[in-house]
Design a protein around this motif. Structure first.
Motif, PDB file in Angstrom:
ATOM      1  N   UNK A  33      -9.633  10.824   9.578  1.00 36.07           N
ATOM      2  CA  UNK A  33     -10.427   9.967  10.457  1.00 36.07           C
ATOM      3  C   UNK A  33     -11.406  10.823  11.259  1.00 36.07           C
ATOM      4  N   UNK A  71     -13.804   0.185   7.233  1.00 30.67           N
ATOM      5  CA  UNK A  71     -13.920  -1.164   6.662  1.00 30.67           C
ATOM      6  C   UNK A  71     -13.955  -1.132   5.133  1.00 30.67           C
ATOM      7  N   UNK A  93      -6.167  10.563   4.415  1.00 29.89           N
ATOM      8  CA  UNK A  93      -7.421  10.137   5.029  1.00 29.89           C
ATOM      9  C   UNK A  93      -7.639  10.973   6.281  1.00 29.89           C
ATOM     10  N   UNK A 103     -12.889   9.279   6.711  1.00 29.80           N
ATOM     11  CA  UNK A 103     -12.944   7.861   7.056  1.00 29.80           C
ATOM     12  C   UNK A 103     -13.754   7.664   8.336  1.00 29.80           C
ATOM     13  N   UNK A 145      -8.755  -0.106  -0.665  1.00 28.93           N
ATOM     14  CA  UNK A 145      -7.314   0.163  -0.716  1.00 28.93           C
ATOM     15  C   UNK A 145      -6.538  -1.133  -0.945  1.00 28.93           C
ATOM     16  N   UNK A 146      -6.972  -2.209  -0.260  1.00 25.33           N
ATOM     17  CA  UNK A 146      -6.271  -3.483  -0.425  1.00 25.33           C
ATOM     18  C   UNK A 146      -6.464  -4.039  -1.831  1.00 25.33           C
ATOM     19  N   UNK A 152       0.857  -1.197   0.000  1.00 25.85           N
ATOM     20  CA  UNK A 152       0.000   0.000   0.000  1.00 25.85           C
ATOM     21  C   UNK A 152       0.890   1.243   0.000  1.00 25.85           C
ATOM     22  N   UNK A 182     -17.253  -6.944  11.791  1.00 28.59           N
ATOM     23  CA  UNK A 182     -17.555  -5.804  10.917  1.00 28.59           C
ATOM     24  C   UNK A 182     -18.532  -4.856  11.619  1.00 28.59           C
ATOM     25  N   UNK A 219       2.292   4.987   0.516  1.00 30.73           N
ATOM     26  CA  UNK A 219       2.288   5.846   1.697  1.00 30.73           C
ATOM     27  C   UNK A 219       1.231   6.954   1.564  1.00 30.73           C
ATOM     28  N   UNK A 220       0.540   7.238   2.647  1.00 30.62           N
ATOM     29  CA  UNK A 220      -0.421   8.354   2.635  1.00 30.62           C
ATOM     30  C   UNK A 220      -0.473   8.992   4.018  1.00 30.62           C
ATOM     31  N   UNK A 221      -1.118  10.145   4.041  1.00 31.58           N
ATOM     32  CA  UNK A 221      -1.187  10.913   5.279  1.00 31.58           C
ATOM     33  C   UNK A 221      -2.487  10.551   6.018  1.00 31.58           C
ATOM     34  N   UNK A 222      -2.410  10.404   7.319  1.00 31.94           N
ATOM     35  CA  UNK A 222      -3.596  10.090   8.123  1.00 31.94           C
ATOM     36  C   UNK A 222      -3.736  11.159   9.203  1.00 31.94           C
ATOM     37  N   UNK A 259     -10.678   0.294   3.589  1.00 33.70           N
ATOM     38  CA  UNK A 259      -9.548  -0.649   3.634  1.00 33.70           C
ATOM     39  C   UNK A 259      -9.704  -1.709   2.541  1.00 33.70           C
ATOM     40  N   UNK A 260     -10.945  -2.179   2.330  1.00 30.56           N
ATOM     41  CA  UNK A 260     -11.168  -3.175   1.273  1.00 30.56           C
ATOM     42  C   UNK A 260     -10.802  -2.599  -0.089  1.00 30.56           C
TER      43      UNK A 260
END
Lengths: 286, 161
Positions: free
Chosen positions: A51, A33, A49, A29, A39-40, A1, A107, A3-6, A36-37
């Motif tokens: 939060x 759930x 993102x 975000x 992104x994966x 994955x 979930x 790199x990104x800023x959170x 992430x799906x």
């Protein structure tokens, strides 16, 4: 994955500033759930993102309004919180019922009411239920806030009417003690699988007569869709086989159901005819 | 730019810290940074339960949860259950009932059954099936797992008495 800023803002104002960007890969975000799906699966690569778990305010918790007429549910409320609430079971029993076959415990522990709506996935169970309940969403953005019916949130496949930088803050659900609602999750493989069709119905019964009705179809169509013609057949009618058959035909005629890996178009149309009749009988107590 | 951070949390009762990247999953962090391999990524979509861990007592899918948010929490994995070298009653029950074949899904099942019994100390078959719907056993040891859950419930009741 990649790199990104959170970022974890501590207020709505901070969140709106962090989301103020022309970059479509800057996203809010909730539970994370669905994100992430995506992104994966490399369908989405965020640059930032934001939060929402720390912003508090009306985004968390849920309660009945002072006048007792509206249930206000914060967007960051998890499904488990709704599932385990005695208040929800009393005032919105269809939500408790829907949780039984929605994904799984892990979930539901994480997924949020707001994230679920903002995702715009037509296969999700709750959007048609909120719609049949006549719920509205409170949306907050840089330019202020607006309140719209849940059905106006969905404009297409994974597409919502949210503007960039706007956040769903609350779901406002009218408490209608005289109405009865039911969600039919119609799966073609395992019981807890993604639905071939989701059918959320609400009726206002008057003895054997259907005084008022709301029918929402999901999963088989590109967004949760009110079946207005089927509603018109049922509204004011006395419950009987003939009326349910006509309602089923009207429902099939007014929708554009396509073949996918959960069933052919013809098969899902037959599921709609059958399950609409069963759902209406169920809420009418017949 | 906050693309990485140091998280401090309790892992199986021990205070730990880790530098994690945004998007790094709990299961990757446990495997790569703590050499804990009981929680495994299998389906990678939150459906199979092989990666189940608890965060502040709540079950989550380690493959879909970001390690980033563990700061300040208490995490428990299969390696942390049981007391003083003794197995947890749920582990004992799985062994006695033969509730596995290859064993790949077993840590996840045991973590979820502990949650199940916390919520429903004396579950009926329907409650067990419903609660464990998010755990898949490809050897299909489901009948034995159902037996193990009942056995574990009885063991727990005996311990509590």
């Amino acid at each position: 994955m990649a790199s990104f800023e959170l970022i974890e803002p501590q207020s709505v104002e901070e969140a709106l500033v962090a989301l103020d960007s022309d970059d479509p890969a800057v996203r809010p975000m909730g539970g994370g759930t669905a994100l992430m799906l995506m992104m994966k699966a490399q369908l989405f690569a965020p640059t930032r993102l934001v939060s929402l778990r720390g912003i508090g305010g009306g985004f968390s918790g849920f309660s009945l309004s002072g006048d007792g007429e509206t249930f206000c549910i914060g967007a960051m409320t998890t499904f488990s919180e709704l599932e385990q609430s005695v208040e929800i079971a009393r005032h919105l029993p269809v939500i408790t019922q829907t949780m039984k076959t929605l994904a799984n415990v892990r979930v539901r522990n994480v997924a949020t009411v707001g994230g679920n709506l903002a995702h715009g996935d037509p296969h999700l169970d709750l959007p048609p239920v909120w719609t049949t309940l006549g719920a509205r969403v409170r949306i907050i953005g840089q330019s202020g806030e607006r309140v719209i019916p849940v059905e106006e949130l969905f404009v297409g496949y994974y597409e919502t009417s949210l503007e960039p930088g706007e956040l769903i803050a609350q779901v406002l659900v009218p408490v209608r003690p005289d109405w009865r609602s039911f969600y039919a999750k119609v799966t073609t493989r395992a019981e807890h699988d993604w639905p071939a069709l989701g059918l959320a119905v609400s009726v206002l019964p008057e003895g054997e007569r259907i005084a008022d009705v709301s029918i929402v179809l999901s999963a088989a169509v590109d967004r949760p869709t009110r079946l207005v013609n089927a509603e018109n057949v049922l509204r004011g009618s006395v419950l009987c086989d003939e009326v349910l058959t006509r309602a089923g035909e009207a429902a099939v005629a007014e929708t554009d159901i396509e073949t996918d890996n959960r069933g052919s178009s013809a098969y899902k149309k037959q599921l709609l005819r059958v399950h609409l009749g069963r759902a209406i009988r169920k809420v009418m107590g017949a | 730019m906050s693309t990485t951070r140091t998280i401090r949390f309790t892992l199986n009762g021990r205070a730990v810290a880790a530098d994690v990247a945004a998007g790094e999953t709990i299961v990757d962090m446990l495997t790569l940074r703590f050499d804990l391999k009981g929680a495994r990524e299998s389906c990678g979509q939150g459906l199979c339960g092989c990666c189940t861990v608890t965060v502040d007592g709540m079950a989550v899918s380690g493959c879909l949860s970001m390690a980033w948010f563990l700061d300040g929490t208490s995490v428990e994995t299969i390696e942390g259950i049981g007391t003083g070298g003794a197995l947890d009653p749920v582990q004992e029950a799985f062994i006695e009932a033969g509730a596995f074949q290859c064993g790949f899904c077993t840590p996840g099942f045991i973590m979820m059954v502990r949650q199940l019994l916390d919520a429903h100390p004396d579950p009926d078959d329907e409650e067990v099936r419903h609660y464990l719907t998010g755990n898949l056993c490809r050897c299909s040891a489901y009948p034995e797992i159902l037996t193990a859950v009942k056995l574990a419930a009885a063991k727990r009741k005996k311990l509590a008495a």
